[in-house]
Design a protein around this motif. Sequence first.
Motif, short mmCIF file in Angstrom:
data_model
loop_
_atom_site.label_atom_id
_atom_site.label_comp_id
_atom_site.label_asym_id
_atom_site.label_seq_id
_atom_site.Cartn_x
_atom_site.Cartn_y
_atom_site.Cartn_z
N ASP A 186 -1.20 12.69 4.14
CA ASP A 186 -1.39 11.61 5.11
C ASP A 186 -2.89 11.42 5.32
O ASP A 186 -3.50 12.00 6.22
CB ASP A 186 -0.70 11.95 6.42
N ASP A 187 -3.49 10.60 4.45
CA ASP A 187 -4.94 10.44 4.40
C ASP A 187 -5.24 9.02 3.96
O ASP A 187 -4.55 8.48 3.08
CB ASP A 187 -5.51 11.46 3.39
N VAL A 188 -6.27 8.40 4.53
CA VAL A 188 -6.56 7.00 4.23
C VAL A 188 -6.96 6.78 2.78
O VAL A 188 -6.95 5.64 2.30
CB VAL A 188 -7.69 6.46 5.14
N HIS A 189 -7.30 7.85 2.06
CA HIS A 189 -7.68 7.70 0.66
C HIS A 189 -6.49 7.45 -0.26
O HIS A 189 -6.67 7.03 -1.41
CB HIS A 189 -8.41 8.95 0.17
N ARG A 240 0.61 5.62 0.62
CA ARG A 240 1.59 6.36 1.42
C ARG A 240 2.87 6.53 0.62
O ARG A 240 3.55 5.55 0.30
CB ARG A 240 1.87 5.62 2.72
N GLY A 298 0.79 -1.23 0.00
CA GLY A 298 0.00 0.00 0.00
C GLY A 298 0.82 1.27 0.00
O GLY A 298 0.26 2.37 -0.03
N ASP A 299 2.15 1.14 0.03
CA ASP A 299 3.02 2.31 -0.09
C ASP A 299 3.24 2.65 -1.56
O ASP A 299 2.85 1.91 -2.46
CB ASP A 299 4.36 2.05 0.60
#
Length: 336
Positions: free
Chosen positions: A123-126, A129, A73-74
């Motif tokens: 820095d947001d869950v949408h 990263r 997810g990065d």
Amino acid sequence: MIDFRSDTVTKPTQAMRAAMAQAEVGDDVYGDDPTVNSLQEMAADMFGFDDALFVSSGTQANLLALMAHCERGDEYLCGQQAHNYQFEGGGAAVLGSIQPQPLNNQVDGSILLSDIEAAIKPDDVHFARTRLLSLENTIGGKVLPQDYLATAQSLAFNRGLKIHLDGARVANAAVAQGINISDITQYFDSVSICLSKGLCAPIGSILLGDERLIAKATRWRKMLGGGMRQAGIIAAAAKLALTDQVERLAEDHYNAKLLAQMLVEIPELTVDMSLVQTNMVFATLSEQINPHILAHTLADKGILLSPSHQLRLVTHNDISTADISTFVNVLKQAIR
């Protein structure tokens, strides 16, 4: 054959063949191959890193670096022309669940710092990263300036990113500038260096980083099937690549400039001399010429190149100055 397709076609030198035959070996997965260990220690010391890992290819070295720096997810930022984005099978996404964010490369190979800044995600869950900035030097045969590397490093540090160098041809970049390779690698948290291109080793790349990163990369290497046993046989040649072949790259750069100067005289070709900085020459064929027929004709004459209207011609240890003249003469005959 006179082979201009890539510097990956280089044959190991006679000194390398002798060193391979006499190499002291062990089991590298157990960490007890003395020649591999010596190579890794030598490379880490030469280029200013805590540790190093010998791997089978540049693709593997880059993938291990990406997977060691990033988690699922990065995201990593790189150029549209980056090898680890275009030509490495999407390994970061497929095997590492790491999202590439490609940015436009400028004519000189750099990425605008403003584009890098703008691409860093909040820095947001949408969002994925943003964890890593990956640069390449040389890129398309072009050298990234030292002041650019210093500024990119500063940007990465200030934004909490790590910075990786795909240094497949970093030795070419250093020789072209008359500096040491360590003058370039000092700006990066990790570096991959290919030893089987212009440096003539038959196989292998080295990944450099701190102890934590190399420990993670070693685990990923094993998981991906990259653990090698008596790898000292090829590490012996890799050591000579770093000690005997770096300064010799100046000959390849000279031959590339000579080749470009001779190609400029052919009306059916367009060559931008400003882009000939190391061992690559890019020549654009006129639309009237079929590149596949041209490549087939040249192959019959003992000359290999990759067919395209935008020819990439790469000089290396197995192409001499005399070979350049032979190629140009045959090329003129084939065109006309």
